[in-house]
Scaffold this motif. Structure first.
Motif, mmCIF file in Angstrom:
data_model
loop_
_atom_site.group_PDB
_atom_site.id
_atom_site.type_symbol
_atom_site.label_atom_id
_atom_site.label_comp_id
_atom_site.label_asym_id
_atom_site.label_seq_id
_atom_site.Cartn_x
_atom_site.Cartn_y
_atom_site.Cartn_z
ATOM 1 N N MET A 1 0.923 -1.252 0.013
ATOM 2 C CA MET A 1 -0.144 0.005 -0.158
ATOM 3 C C MET A 1 1.014 1.150 0.105
ATOM 4 S SD MET A 1 -3.027 1.059 2.699
ATOM 5 C CE MET A 1 -4.507 1.173 1.990
ATOM 6 N N THR A 2 0.554 2.096 -0.937
ATOM 7 C CA THR A 2 1.510 3.462 -0.846
ATOM 8 C C THR A 2 0.705 4.530 0.012
ATOM 9 O OG1 THR A 2 0.160 4.557 -2.882
ATOM 10 C CG2 THR A 2 2.084 2.875 -3.252
ATOM 11 N N ALA A 3 1.653 5.348 0.389
ATOM 12 C CA ALA A 3 1.058 6.718 1.270
ATOM 13 C C ALA A 3 0.463 7.706 0.290
ATOM 14 C CB ALA A 3 2.312 7.107 1.909
ATOM 15 N N LEU A 4 -0.635 8.283 0.836
ATOM 16 C CA LEU A 4 -1.325 9.416 0.329
ATOM 17 C C LEU A 4 -0.290 10.490 -0.032
ATOM 18 C CD1 LEU A 4 -4.975 8.890 1.811
ATOM 19 C CD2 LEU A 4 -3.981 8.321 -0.370
ATOM 20 N N GLY A 5 -0.383 11.307 -0.953
ATOM 21 C CA GLY A 5 0.368 12.314 -0.921
ATOM 22 C C GLY A 5 -0.370 13.733 -1.014
ATOM 23 N N ASP A 6 0.165 14.986 -0.949
ATOM 24 C CA ASP A 6 -0.541 15.851 -0.925
ATOM 25 C C ASP A 6 -0.829 16.524 -2.521
ATOM 26 O OD1 ASP A 6 -0.082 16.391 1.992
ATOM 27 O OD2 ASP A 6 1.258 17.897 1.623
ATOM 28 N N PRO A 7 -1.874 17.091 -2.759
ATOM 29 C CA PRO A 7 -2.338 17.370 -3.816
ATOM 30 C C PRO A 7 -1.302 18.268 -4.714
ATOM 31 C CG PRO A 7 -3.838 18.565 -2.707
ATOM 32 C CD PRO A 7 -3.017 17.568 -1.813
ATOM 33 N N VAL A 8 -1.334 18.613 -6.000
ATOM 34 C CA VAL A 8 -0.459 19.308 -6.694
ATOM 35 C C VAL A 8 -1.057 20.685 -7.063
ATOM 36 C CG1 VAL A 8 0.977 19.730 -8.842
ATOM 37 C CG2 VAL A 8 0.610 17.352 -7.851
ATOM 38 N N GLU A 9 -0.528 22.049 -6.680
ATOM 39 C CA GLU A 9 -0.996 23.223 -6.781
ATOM 40 C C GLU A 9 -1.178 23.648 -8.384
ATOM 41 O OE1 GLU A 9 -1.083 26.562 -4.052
ATOM 42 O OE2 GLU A 9 -0.025 25.034 -2.722
ATOM 43 N N ALA A 10 -2.243 24.083 -8.901
ATOM 44 C CA ALA A 10 -1.961 24.355 -10.244
ATOM 45 C C ALA A 10 -1.566 26.020 -10.126
ATOM 46 C CB ALA A 10 -3.627 24.678 -10.604
ATOM 47 N N TRP A 79 -7.816 19.051 -10.859
ATOM 48 C CA TRP A 79 -8.794 18.071 -10.635
ATOM 49 C C TRP A 79 -8.801 16.975 -11.742
ATOM 50 C CZ3 TRP A 79 -11.557 16.475 -6.711
ATOM 51 C CH2 TRP A 79 -12.460 15.382 -6.732
ATOM 52 N N PRO A 80 -8.808 15.733 -11.858
ATOM 53 C CA PRO A 80 -8.762 14.972 -10.702
ATOM 54 C C PRO A 80 -7.494 14.923 -10.025
ATOM 55 C CG PRO A 80 -8.972 13.583 -12.282
ATOM 56 C CD PRO A 80 -8.861 14.880 -13.076
ATOM 57 N N HIS A 81 -7.310 14.915 -8.915
ATOM 58 C CA HIS A 81 -6.107 14.470 -8.066
ATOM 59 C C HIS A 81 -6.418 13.245 -6.968
ATOM 60 C CE1 HIS A 81 -2.312 14.391 -5.646
ATOM 61 N NE2 HIS A 81 -2.147 15.020 -6.634
#
Length: 115
Positions: A1-10, A79-81
């Motif tokens: 299972m992989t760790a969740l990451g923070d979303p990428v800012e536009a 989106w989507p992320h």
């Protein structure tokens, strides 16, 4: 299972990007909201605008507490992320592209000078 990451800012739109994105807004009384993963925690973030870019990309601008101090700032995410953004609340209101409607700030009260 992989760790969740923070979303990428536009990044913001620039003159060299071609046509401006179409911006959709919701009423301030019933905005949609996203859960945004920020530094390992999920934060509630009301959506202030949706940007539909001419190339098909979509970005959501949200107002959120980024550091836990209750001081809020705007952030925009693509989106989507799948890892860092989740739908938290859907609005019952339809968004609009009309200026002066939707998520625009209300007019400030008139200043009255007392003598």
């Amino acid at each position: 299972m992989t760790a969740l990451g923070d979303p990428v800012e536009a990044r913001p739109w620039r003159d060299g990007d071609g046509p401006k994105p179409t911006v959709w807004r919701w009423p301030l009384t019933d905005p949609p909201a996203l859960w945004v993963r920020q530094k390992g925690s999920w934060r509630w973030a009301p959506v202030t605008a949706r940007q539909n870019w001419p190339d098909g990309r979509v970005a959501y601008q949200v107002l959120m507490d980024t550091d836990g101090t209750t001081s809020k700032s705007h952030r925009t995410y693509w989106w989507p992320h799948h890892d860092g953004l989740r739908i938290a609340h859907r609005s019952a209101a339809e968004p609009t592209t009309e200026a002066g409607r939707g998520g625009d700030l209300p007019r400030p009260p008139r200043r009255v000078k007392f003598t």
